[in-house]
Design an enzyme around this catalytic site. Structure first.
Site, PDB file in Angstrom:
ATOM      1  N   ASP A 240       5.176   1.851  -3.516  1.00 26.62           N
ATOM      2  CA  ASP A 240       4.819   1.665  -4.980  1.00 26.62           C
ATOM      3  C   ASP A 240       4.736   0.095  -5.436  1.00 26.62           C
ATOM      4  OD1 ASP A 240       4.086   1.508  -7.594  1.00 26.62           O
ATOM      5  OD2 ASP A 240       4.778   3.581  -7.982  1.00 26.62           O
TER       6      ASP A 240
ATOM      7  N   LYS B 108      -8.134  11.485 -14.907  1.00 26.56           N
ATOM      8  CA  LYS B 108      -7.723  12.709 -15.571  1.00 26.56           C
ATOM      9  C   LYS B 108      -6.411  12.234 -16.399  1.00 26.56           C
ATOM     10  CE  LYS B 108      -9.878  15.899 -12.658  1.00 26.56           C
ATOM     11  NZ  LYS B 108      -9.521  17.045 -11.480  1.00 26.56           N
TER      12      LYS B 108
ATOM     13  N   ASP C 172     -15.118  -0.967 -10.017  1.00 25.51           N
ATOM     14  CA  ASP C 172     -16.503  -0.776 -10.287  1.00 25.51           C
ATOM     15  C   ASP C 172     -16.507  -0.081 -11.546  1.00 25.51           C
ATOM     16  OD1 ASP C 172     -14.803   1.107  -8.962  1.00 25.51           O
ATOM     17  OD2 ASP C 172     -16.670   2.468  -8.700  1.00 25.51           O
TER      18      ASP C 172
ATOM     19  N   THR D 182     -13.762  -6.097   0.604  1.00 29.46           N
ATOM     20  CA  THR D 182     -12.821  -4.962   0.619  1.00 29.46           C
ATOM     21  C   THR D 182     -13.865  -3.990   1.215  1.00 29.46           C
ATOM     22  OG1 THR D 182     -12.819  -4.099  -1.292  1.00 29.46           O
ATOM     23  CG2 THR D 182     -11.231  -5.600  -1.078  1.00 29.46           C
TER      24      THR D 182
ATOM     25  N   PHE E 133     -13.927  -0.855  -0.072  1.00 29.93           N
ATOM     26  CA  PHE E 133     -14.644  -0.363  -1.249  1.00 29.93           C
ATOM     27  C   PHE E 133     -16.078  -1.054  -1.595  1.00 29.93           C
ATOM     28  CE2 PHE E 133     -12.668   3.440  -3.067  1.00 29.93           C
ATOM     29  CZ  PHE E 133     -11.861   3.811  -1.994  1.00 29.93           C
TER      30      PHE E 133
ATOM     31  N   ASP F 123      -7.404   2.770  -7.927  1.00 36.49           N
ATOM     32  CA  ASP F 123      -7.854   4.060  -8.442  1.00 36.49           C
ATOM     33  C   ASP F 123      -7.876   4.193  -9.921  1.00 36.49           C
ATOM     34  OD1 ASP F 123      -7.723   5.517  -5.685  1.00 36.49           O
ATOM     35  OD2 ASP F 123      -5.625   4.746  -5.869  1.00 36.49           O
TER      36      ASP F 123
ATOM     37  N   GLU G  93       0.919  -1.147  -0.058  1.00 33.00           N
ATOM     38  CA  GLU G  93      -0.062   0.011  -0.174  1.00 33.00           C
ATOM     39  C   GLU G  93       0.902   1.242  -0.005  1.00 33.00           C
ATOM     40  OE1 GLU G  93      -3.410   1.121  -0.092  1.00 33.00           O
ATOM     41  OE2 GLU G  93      -2.514   2.975  -0.150  1.00 33.00           O
TER      42      GLU G  93
HETATM   43  C1  LIG Z   1      -9.343   2.723  -4.279  1.00 30.04           C
HETATM   44  S1  LIG Z   1      -8.302   2.282  -3.012  1.00 30.04           S
HETATM   45  C2  LIG Z   1      -9.075   0.604  -2.802  1.00 30.04           C
HETATM   46  C3  LIG Z   1      -8.680  -0.110  -1.490  1.00 30.04           C
HETATM   47  C4  LIG Z   1      -9.002  -1.370  -1.133  1.00 30.04           C
HETATM   48  N1  LIG Z   1      -8.433  -2.289  -2.229  1.00 30.04           N
HETATM   49  C5  LIG Z   1     -10.477  -1.531  -1.179  1.00 30.04           C
HETATM   50  O1  LIG Z   1     -11.084  -2.287  -2.135  1.00 30.04           O
HETATM   51  O2  LIG Z   1     -11.169  -1.113  -0.306  1.00 30.04           O
HETATM   52  C6  LIG Z   1      -6.857   2.040  -3.916  1.00 30.04           C
HETATM   53  C7  LIG Z   1      -5.892   1.846  -2.816  1.00 30.04           C
HETATM   54  O3  LIG Z   1      -4.565   1.648  -3.915  1.00 30.04           O
HETATM   55  C8  LIG Z   1      -3.735   2.437  -3.074  1.00 30.04           C
HETATM   56  N2  LIG Z   1      -2.552   2.509  -4.252  1.00 30.04           N
HETATM   57  C9  LIG Z   1      -2.603   3.315  -5.460  1.00 30.04           C
HETATM   58  N3  LIG Z   1      -1.620   3.103  -6.088  1.00 30.04           N
HETATM   59  C10 LIG Z   1      -0.734   2.088  -5.623  1.00 30.04           C
HETATM   60  C11 LIG Z   1       0.490   1.732  -5.760  1.00 30.04           C
HETATM   61  N4  LIG Z   1       1.084   2.068  -7.085  1.00 30.04           N
HETATM   62  N5  LIG Z   1       1.008   0.834  -5.114  1.00 30.04           N
HETATM   63  C12 LIG Z   1       0.489   0.408  -3.982  1.00 30.04           C
HETATM   64  N6  LIG Z   1      -0.721   1.000  -3.444  1.00 30.04           N
HETATM   65  C13 LIG Z   1      -1.287   1.974  -4.406  1.00 30.04           C
HETATM   66  C14 LIG Z   1      -4.269   3.407  -2.776  1.00 30.04           C
HETATM   67  O4  LIG Z   1      -3.285   4.269  -1.754  1.00 30.04           O
HETATM   68  C15 LIG Z   1      -5.655   3.124  -2.161  1.00 30.04           C
HETATM   69  O5  LIG Z   1      -5.438   2.764  -0.785  1.00 30.04           O
END
Ligand SMILES: C[S@@+](CC[C@H](N)C(=O)[O-])C[C@H]1O[C@@H](n2cnc3c(N)ncnc32)[C@H](O)[C@@H]1O
Length: 223
Positions: free
Chosen positions: A104, A131, A163, A194, A196, A127, A77
């Site tokens: 990352d 944009k 989604d 999860t 989300f 995510d 994360e």
């Molecule tokens: C929309 S949230 C979804 C969280 C969880 N998977 C859920 O379904 O509840 C996306 C998560 O991915 C993490 N994230 C985004 N890019 C990432 C990356 N390159 N490496 C690790 N985590 C990342 C973000 O910080 C965020 O917590």
């Protein structure tokens, strides 16, 4: 989000892996000398390893690791506040089969994970970064799909849920192009959803899910 006060910092340490973060001042230098993750050394056993990318508040990671003590779980994360929150939750009810990496995931999978060493990848609600100027933050690119295919063991499984229909279609195409076979995926029991997914289900949003399997030369373990 503050770390719950009752958990002392030393109780979080067993869960945290020390890795460079893209926002650290020495990232450019440290990213070039990656630590190669050695699963048996990290977990103290050679059980199959599941990796969750972008675990957010950690609901799936915590529940899945408690339900499956026969597996090891690595959560990756980017946001430190979520890593600390999840570590604090784990520390309250010790869970020896989980480790957390705050970095990352694109870099970690590519540089730190040995080929064919992961039994399953869980990628839930990445995510979408709509944009144009944010596109470079997008998780699922052809390069990332390549890394997923590389690190999965034969018979290993990639679980993917979003989604966003366009993201789903694009990702499925990229993953299948890398030789993984798409299969339909059942919705898991509520406890394995999860944060989300719980929220989006309540809102009545459509959810798209798939599992992809890497061709097996023998019999895959624990995916
Ligand atoms: C929309 S949230 C979804 C969280 C969880 N998977 C859920 O379904 O509840 C996306 C998560 O991915 C993490 N994230 C985004 N890019 C990432 C990356 N390159 N490496 C690790 N985590 C990342 C973000 O910080 C965020 O917590």
């Amino acid at each position: 989000m503050a770390r719950p006060r009752r958990v002392p910092p030393e109780a979080l340490q067993p869960y945290l892996i020390d890795l460079p973060h893209p926002r650290s001042p020495r990232w450019r230098e440290l990213r070039r000398t990656p630590v190669k993750l050695d699963w048996p050394a990290l977990f103290g056993n050679d059980r199959p390893v599941h990796v969750e990318v972008g675990f957010g508040k950690g609901m799936f990671l915590i529940n899945a690791s408690r339900a499956r003590p026969d597996l090891n779980f690595l959560g990756i994360e980017l946001e430190r506040k979520y890593v600390l929150l999840t570590a604090a939750r784990l520390a309250k009810q010790p869970c020896p089969n989980v480790r957390l990496a705050c970095t990352d995931a694109r870099w970690l999978l590519k540089e730190c994970v040995a080929p064919e060493s992961v039994a399953a990848l869980h990628i839930y609600f990445p995510d979408p970064w709509w944009k144009q100027r944010h596109q470079k933050r997008k998780l699922f690119t052809a390069e990332f799909a390549e890394q997923c295919a590389r690190v999965l063991a034969p018979g290993g499984v990639l679980h993917f849920v979003t989604d966003v229909e366009a993201y789903f279609d694009e990702t499925c195409a990229m993953v299948v192009e890398r030789g993984l076979a798409r299969q339909s995926e059942e919705t898991p029991a509520a406890e394995f959803l999860t944060n989300f997914e719980r929220k989006y289900r309540q809102q009545g949003r459509p959810i798209f899910r798939a599992r992809f399997v890497k061709a097996s030369v023998g019999i895959g373990r624990g995916s």
